[in-house]
Design an enzyme around this catalytic site. Sequence first.
Site, PDB file in Angstrom:
ATOM      1  CG  ASN A 200       4.061  -8.134   5.091  1.00  0.00           C
ATOM      2  OD1 ASN A 200       3.427  -8.468   6.098  1.00  0.00           O
ATOM      3  ND2 ASN A 200       3.585  -8.280   3.857  1.00  0.00           N
TER       4      ASN A 200
ATOM      5  CG  PHE B 129      -3.993  -9.886  10.447  1.00  0.00           C
ATOM      6  CD1 PHE B 129      -3.699  -9.449   9.165  1.00  0.00           C
ATOM      7  CD2 PHE B 129      -4.876 -10.951  10.582  1.00  0.00           C
ATOM      8  CE1 PHE B 129      -4.280 -10.048   8.048  1.00  0.00           C
ATOM      9  CE2 PHE B 129      -5.455 -11.556   9.481  1.00  0.00           C
ATOM     10  CZ  PHE B 129      -5.154 -11.105   8.209  1.00  0.00           C
TER      11      PHE B 129
ATOM     12  CB  SER C  97      -2.398 -12.755   5.827  1.00  0.00           C
ATOM     13  OG  SER C  97      -1.181 -12.460   6.473  1.00  0.00           O
TER      14      SER C  97
ATOM     15  CG  ASN D 158       2.977 -12.477   7.217  1.00  0.00           C
ATOM     16  OD1 ASN D 158       3.905 -13.209   6.952  1.00  0.00           O
ATOM     17  ND2 ASN D 158       2.654 -11.430   6.458  1.00  0.00           N
ATOM     18  CB  THR D 159      -2.273 -14.933  11.057  1.00  0.00           C
ATOM     19  OG1 THR D 159      -2.146 -13.512  11.205  1.00  0.00           O
ATOM     20  CG2 THR D 159      -3.034 -15.490  12.242  1.00  0.00           C
TER      21      THR D 159
ATOM     22  CE  LYS E 170      -5.009  -9.160  -1.026  1.00  0.00           C
ATOM     23  NZ  LYS E 170      -4.547  -7.851  -0.493  1.00  0.00           N
TER      24      LYS E 170
ATOM     25  CG  ASN F  77      -2.506 -11.645   0.830  1.00  0.00           C
ATOM     26  OD1 ASN F  77      -1.505 -10.947   0.986  1.00  0.00           O
ATOM     27  ND2 ASN F  77      -3.494 -11.679   1.705  1.00  0.00           N
TER      28      ASN F  77
END
Length: 352
Positions: free
Chosen positions: A110, A114, A172, A174-175, A210, A239
Amino acid sequence: MNALERIGLGVLHRLDPEDAHTWALRALKAGVAPLPGLVTSERLRTEVAGLHLTNPVGLAAGFDKNAEALMPLSRAGFGFVEVGAITPRPQPGNPRPRLFRLTEDAAAINRFGFNNQGMEAAASRLENRPRDMVLGLNLGANKDSDDRAADFAKVLGRCGAHLDFATVNVSSPNTEKLRDLQGKEALSALLAGVMAARDGLPKPLPVFLKIAPDLDAQGLEDVADVALSSGVAGVIATNTTLARDGLRSAHRGETGGLSGQPLFEKSTRVLARLSQLTEGRLPLIGVGGVSTAEQAYAKIRAGASAVQLYTALVYGGLGLGAEIARGLDALLARDNFRTVADAVGTDREKWL
């Protein structure tokens, strides 16, 4: 998995993955998804950072990003549920497509970024949450924020009164540059702000950190040091990963975070090393590739006090959490462990 769940999964797997997720949430809220209810026993009941869990199998953040399905999730057999990630302001996330099934690998990639409705919408739902569940919120930062570190404290300050725990998500992939906040100095400053917000709540709650599975040895040592000195209640390991080793599925080259079965060994080794570094002074929650009772048990024996899952539900259905909890109970009984806590870390050296 019962016949109804098998049919439902078959239908969902014919849809675009993100659309399938939306329909799964709708079915859950509409009451058409089968829910197993409470799963517990004397062996499964445990305490983690002051949280009293009916069983140690939790739902990870990401499934219910906007806290829309709290009532049905409280009946889904999990010992605890984490929703989010939530940022101060609503944001759409990255362009679609941004979720990919890797069926041959029992995995997913993915790059959501966010996407969520923001803390005001989340707070209004959390205020009316069921009280008979252990509920946490994954805290995030807006992509275009001038001060991402401050965003985590903002979300906690707005939503914290309605929670049992919160998770600081700086891992994460993805940012852009979010993982830079895992550096020792940046992480210390960020957590200081979050803990100050926590202390201002009507009732202080445990805050978890996390972390990513891709930290090198020094990075993991730094995270352990900061976690121990910052006042966080525990660490969630881990994660998603940026690694792509050994994948077979057609979507293996997509950018984003990889979750599911390929992450199991890597995340468990990080968990075991973190358990060693913290010497049992912080409870750990094991995440990454948990799809069976045996894998949950392995995480616990590697050093986790509890586990979480999400991607496995794509392939095993929502009832999988309860199935894993019941299987874990049997494994603990087989090996003569009186409680989950008695098994924590008993096989850690195997993973080091």
